[in-house]
Design an enzyme around this catalytic site. Structure first.
Site, PDB file in Angstrom:
ATOM      1  N   CYS A 138      12.304   8.606  11.450  1.00  0.00           N
ATOM      2  CA  CYS A 138      12.041   8.025  12.765  1.00  0.00           C
ATOM      3  C   CYS A 138      13.327   7.715  13.520  1.00  0.00           C
ATOM      4  O   CYS A 138      13.347   7.699  14.751  1.00  0.00           O
ATOM      5  CB  CYS A 138      11.173   6.773  12.635  1.00  0.00           C
ATOM      6  N   GLU A 173       7.843  12.336  19.588  1.00  0.00           N
ATOM      7  CA  GLU A 173       8.295  12.568  18.221  1.00  0.00           C
ATOM      8  C   GLU A 173       7.725  13.879  17.685  1.00  0.00           C
ATOM      9  O   GLU A 173       6.519  14.012  17.523  1.00  0.00           O
ATOM     10  CB  GLU A 173       7.845  11.414  17.305  1.00  0.00           C
ATOM     11  N   LYS A 203       0.857  -1.185   0.000  1.00  0.00           N
ATOM     12  CA  LYS A 203       0.000   0.000   0.000  1.00  0.00           C
ATOM     13  C   LYS A 203       0.890   1.230   0.000  1.00  0.00           C
ATOM     14  O   LYS A 203       1.623   1.505   0.948  1.00  0.00           O
ATOM     15  CB  LYS A 203      -0.929   0.054   1.209  1.00  0.00           C
ATOM     16  N   GLU A 244       8.242  -1.338  12.445  1.00  0.00           N
ATOM     17  CA  GLU A 244       9.268  -0.355  12.792  1.00  0.00           C
ATOM     18  C   GLU A 244       8.545   0.957  13.028  1.00  0.00           C
ATOM     19  O   GLU A 244       7.958   1.528  12.103  1.00  0.00           O
ATOM     20  CB  GLU A 244      10.330  -0.213  11.700  1.00  0.00           C
TER      21      GLU A 244
END
Length: 477
Positions: A284, A380, A176, A251
């Site tokens: 990330c 984050e 996707k 992840e």
């Protein structure tokens, strides 16, 4: 539709399909729509799974050496199209064009690496204490249909990172493409088919996570799911996959640390700080917390401000040091984090502003004086923001670096080998780099501790992750 807007279709069974133009793709440097792709939804996802399921048995039985040759051709074709793929990625997610071209070349490297491993998926013999009456051995077999949920922040290379080992191990894949930046992944599906990958082995669908993505994860024909993205979304992926007991590789988020000791090469450590702003900080694994030993803290802060203020900011196609973040909402989220520093006791040392009216830009920003548990220091931000922190001892630095729910990557800067090993051993992260960043290779295993993920990507471990172990016990009587 405007003549300035290009329409793309997703790829199923070797054919492009465009049942609608529901998803609009914008250029973060301008905010203008430049392409559309379909919302595949439940129907498109189901068709893609059916195609992969039909192709699965033949691909699993395909000669392993020939499978490797095809993946090698895919690598060559990606490399030949790196400029075009990089341009598409830059238009869709705002990464400076040189970074996007490098990302496309890195994607080719994944297919090249795993092309060499297709005939090395091996089992082993296990000695049993039965006086030689039995032969016990294992074989590794592909899952069958796998799903790859590709993130928007580095689409082509992260797609390749998961797709290449899955195909090398004999699985078929439905990928996707990310809603915000789908074009390079669509073109990867086309390129692979053009060089001889059999129809149905790699299908690429587009659309939302809640529509197209959830359909892929929930379908019981899909036996393994690879997801890269936020921890909150990864939690939902894991919950959905649990409904059909589907294996998941995740992840997820990160809040890595740079730990800079007084004996470190400061020039190199400062370049690492600058590199943290690659892709406008939307990585990330970026080590966005910088812990600096007190003996050199003031000097380091002054030099870091000077280095960050030298970074250029501008439209991604102009190849600046720092481009825009992906959306206006992402920019506003970054601004909210920085504004919380101004409302507290911290200092905004440089940046902290929206530098251009057009596009989704935020200035590269350095912050210090914030507590370790301040939102900007422990969540984050996913934007061009780095926090600076002072420490005294190695034990303190390790403890504070570990004081996060994440554990993806940390970096250590020191001239002492013994200290480097000790600190690396104490850090709770899937990767620890010493005196260099970033170090990226298909062979270097990566993955997260704690809420940064489950499973491992890259290297031979990824190949194992896309196979199941079967044990065979044969009586010799």
């Amino acid at each position: 539709m405007s003549p300035d807007i290009n329409a793309y279709g997703y790829v199923i069974d070797g054919d492009r399909r465009r049942p609608n133009d529901a998803v609009r793709v914008s250029d973060p440097s301008t905010g203008k729509v430049f392409a559309t792709v379909p919302e595949a939804g439940t129907e498109g996802a189901d068709d893609a799974i059916a195609s992969a399921d039909t192709a699965s048995e033949a691909w699993a039985e395909f000669d392993a050496v020939e499978r490797g040759r095809i993946l090698d051709k895919v690598a060559d074709a990606i490399r030949a199209n790196a400029d075009r793929l990089g341009h598409l990625e830059t238009r869709a997610m705002g990464r400076p064009v040189s970074e996007s071209r490098a990302s496309a070349r890195a994607a080719a490297g994944y297919f090249e690496y795993y092309a060499g491993l297709t005939d090395k998926v091996e089992g082993k013999q296990i000695p049993l204490p039965t006086d030689g009456d039995h032969l016990d051995y294992t074989v590794r077999e592909p899952y069958g249909v796998t799903a790859q949920i590709v993130p928007w922040n580095a689409p082509i290379v992260l797609a390749a990172r998961g797709i290449a080992p899955a195909l090398a191990a004999g699985n078929t894949t439905v990928a996707k493409a990310p809603r915000q930046a789908p074009l390079s992944v669509i073109e990867l599906g086309v390129i692979a088919g053009d060089v001889g990958l059999p129809d149905g082995v790699l299908n690429v669908v587009t659309g939302s996570g809640s529509g197209t993505g959830t359909t892929l994860i929930r379908d019981d024909r899909v036996r393994a799911v690879e997801f890269t993205g936020s921890t909150s979304t990864g939690t939902k992926v894991m919950q959905t996959a649990a409904e059909s007991i589907t294996d998941v590789h995740l992840e997820l988020g990160g809040k890595g640390a740079n730990i800079v000791f007084a004996d470190a090469d400061l020039d190199a450590a400062l370049e690492c700080v600058a590199a943290t702003f690659n892709n406008a900080g939307q990585l990330c694994f970026a080590p966005t917390r910088v812990f600096v030993q007190s003996d050199i803290y003031d000097e380091f802060v002054d030099r870091a401000v000077e280095r960050v203020e030298a970074l250029t900011v501008g439209p991604a196609a102009d190849d600046p040091d720092v481009g825009p973040v992906v959306t206006a909402d992402a920019r506003d989220n970054v601004a909210a984090f920085v504004n919380s520093v101004r409302e507290g006791d911290g200092r905004v040392l440089t940046g902290g502003e929206i530098p251009r009216e057009t596009g989704h830009f935020y200035a590269p920003t350095l912050v210090d004086g914030v507590a370790d548990d301040a939102p900007i220091a422990c969540e984050e931000v996913f934007g061009p923001v780095v926090t600076l922190h002072e420490f005294d001892t190695a034990a303190e630095a390790v403890e504070r670096a570990n004081n996060t729910r994440y554990g993806l990557l940390n970096v250590v800067w020191t001239d002492q080998v013994a200290r480097a090993h000790t600190v690396a051993g104490g850090l709770e992260s899937g990767t620890v780099a010493v005196n260099d960043y970033p170090v990226l290779s298909p062979a270097a295993v990566s993955g997260g501790y704690k809420q940064s993920g489950i499973g491992r990507s890259k290297g031979t471990q990824a190949l194992k992750a896309f196979t199941q172990t079967k044990n065979v016990i044969l009586s010799l009587d």
